[in-house]
Every structure is written in structure tokens, then in C-alpha cells.
Design an enzyme around this catalytic site. Structure first.
Site, PDB file in Angstrom:
ATOM      1  N   ALA A  69       0.841  -1.200   0.000  1.00 17.09           N
ATOM      2  CA  ALA A  69       0.000   0.000   0.000  1.00 17.09           C
ATOM      3  C   ALA A  69       0.873   1.245   0.000  1.00 17.09           C
ATOM      4  O   ALA A  69       1.997   1.233   0.510  1.00 17.09           O
ATOM      5  CB  ALA A  69      -0.928   0.005   1.216  1.00 17.09           C
ATOM      6  N   ASP A  70       0.341   2.303  -0.579  1.00 11.54           N
ATOM      7  CA  ASP A  70       1.001   3.601  -0.540  1.00 11.54           C
ATOM      8  C   ASP A  70      -0.071   4.677  -0.549  1.00 11.54           C
ATOM      9  O   ASP A  70      -1.055   4.566  -1.286  1.00 11.54           O
ATOM     10  CB  ASP A  70       1.948   3.783  -1.722  1.00 11.54           C
ATOM     11  CG  ASP A  70       2.847   4.986  -1.523  1.00 11.54           C
ATOM     12  OD1 ASP A  70       3.775   4.889  -0.706  1.00 11.54           O
ATOM     13  OD2 ASP A  70       2.596   6.024  -2.163  1.00 11.54           O
TER      14      ASP A  70
END
Length: 192
Positions: A69-70
Site C-alpha cells: 500500500a502507498d
């Protein structure tokens, strides 16, 4: 259930999964979060999330489902984590009294098959007008310094947020509704 790995050092992402009582391991990726600011923000977070998941996949020796995730904040361009206290002041003044977007890219990668799902979630956040005194008090807590957009909606900055449109957990850093849908639909994993 297959081994689940969160490719993140974020305490907020870890806490979100722990709150669901999901069994998972954490392996932090070694990816440098560099990107071309001319790219669309959704492409940036999807790419960085993929690179994080891929990096961890290449370092493990058994089958697993890896979550990458970012998260970024967008208002007239990308707003990252503050570099220092003055940067945090400037960011909070930019967000004050207006709306911005929080975009999180998520990637779920199955190391046994290579099957990968890439997606992103956008949430609009409406901030009240924040006074300089409030900004100074907030910065003094240290809370904004490790967060994109220089605030944590789940912490003291909750008093600045008038409303959101979209997934609250996306703003925290892991859109759990979307992640749950992806895990269930594509990997037959239920978070309940």
C-alpha cells in the site's frame, strides 16, 4: 488461510489489520518512494504499492499473499510527509479551510501464482479553517511529522476534519473495505 504478509512499516496499517484479528506477518519493503510528479497520483500510489509488494515477494522463500500500500495527499499537486516543522506549517495552512484528496494504492500479490490485483481508493477530506495557534500546538505534539499531508485523522487532527466523503480507513492508510473485497473476490480470503 495462506500466509498473509503486509509489506509496510506503517503502524497505522498494522493496527487496522490487527483490529480485524487477522493473522499476518510484516516484512518491510526496501523500496525508495521516488516518483515522477507529472504522473497521475493514482498511478503513482499503485506503482509504489506494487513495487513494495514485489520487493517483499522477491525476498521470501515460501508462498504467501502480500499486501502493498502507498498513500498520498493531493491538493494542487502531491503533498508528502513534511520535511521539517516549517514544511508541516506550510502543508497545514495549504489544507486549512478547504478540501483535498487522499489516495491509497493497494496491491495484493500471490507469490505462488504471480496473480496480482492493483487498485486505488480516493477519499475527499474537508478541513475547517485552522488557526496558526492550532497549527503550532499540533506541530508541538510531533504527530504530523511522519504522515502524508502532515496530519493523522485518527489522532489529534480529527478536530480539524469537518467531514470526509469516502473510506475513513483510506485516510488512515489502508482502505480496508476495498482490501476486503479484493481478498475475498480474487483470493478467497475473508477478513471476518
Amino acid at each position: 488461510m495462506e500466509r498473509l504478509i503486509l509489506a509496510s512499516n506503517s503502524p497505522r496499517r498494522k493496527e487496522i489489520l490487527q483490529n480485524l484479528h487477522v493473522k499476518f506477518d510484516i516484512i518491510v519493503s526496501d523500496v525508495d518512494e521516488v516518483f515522477n510528479e507529472k504522473d497521475h497520483p493514482a498511478k503513482i500510489v499503485e506503482t509504489l504499492a506494487y513495487l513494495k509488494a514485489e520487493d517483499v515477494a522477491n525476498r521470501i522463500d515460501r508462498d504467501a499473499i502480500i499486501i502493498g500500500a502507498d498513500t498520498i495527499v493531493v491538493k494542487n499537486g502531491i503533498i508528502g510527509k513534511p520535511k521539517n516543522k516549517q514544511d508541516a506549517r506550510d502543508i497545514l495552512r495549504t489544507l486549512s479551510g478547504d478540501v483535498h484528496e487522499v489516495i491509497t494504492g493497494i496491491v495484493v500479490l500471490d507469490t505462488s501464482s504471480g496473480y496480482t490485483v492493483i487498485d486505488h481508493v480516493v477519499t475527499e477530506v474537508y478541513m475547517k479553517k485552522i488557526t496558526d495557534e492550532e497549527i503550532e500546538r499540533y506541530i508541538a505534539t510531533g504527530e504530523p511529522m511522519d504522515k502524508a499531508g502532515a496530519y493523522g485523522i485518527q489522532g489529534r487532527a480529527a478536530v480539524f476534519v469537518e467531514k470526509i466523503v469516502g473510506d475513513y480507513y483510506n485516510v488512515v492508510g489502508l482502505p480496508i473495505c476495498k482490501l476486503g473485497e479484493v481478498l475475498h473476490k480474487h483470493f478467497h480470503i475473508n477478513l471476518l
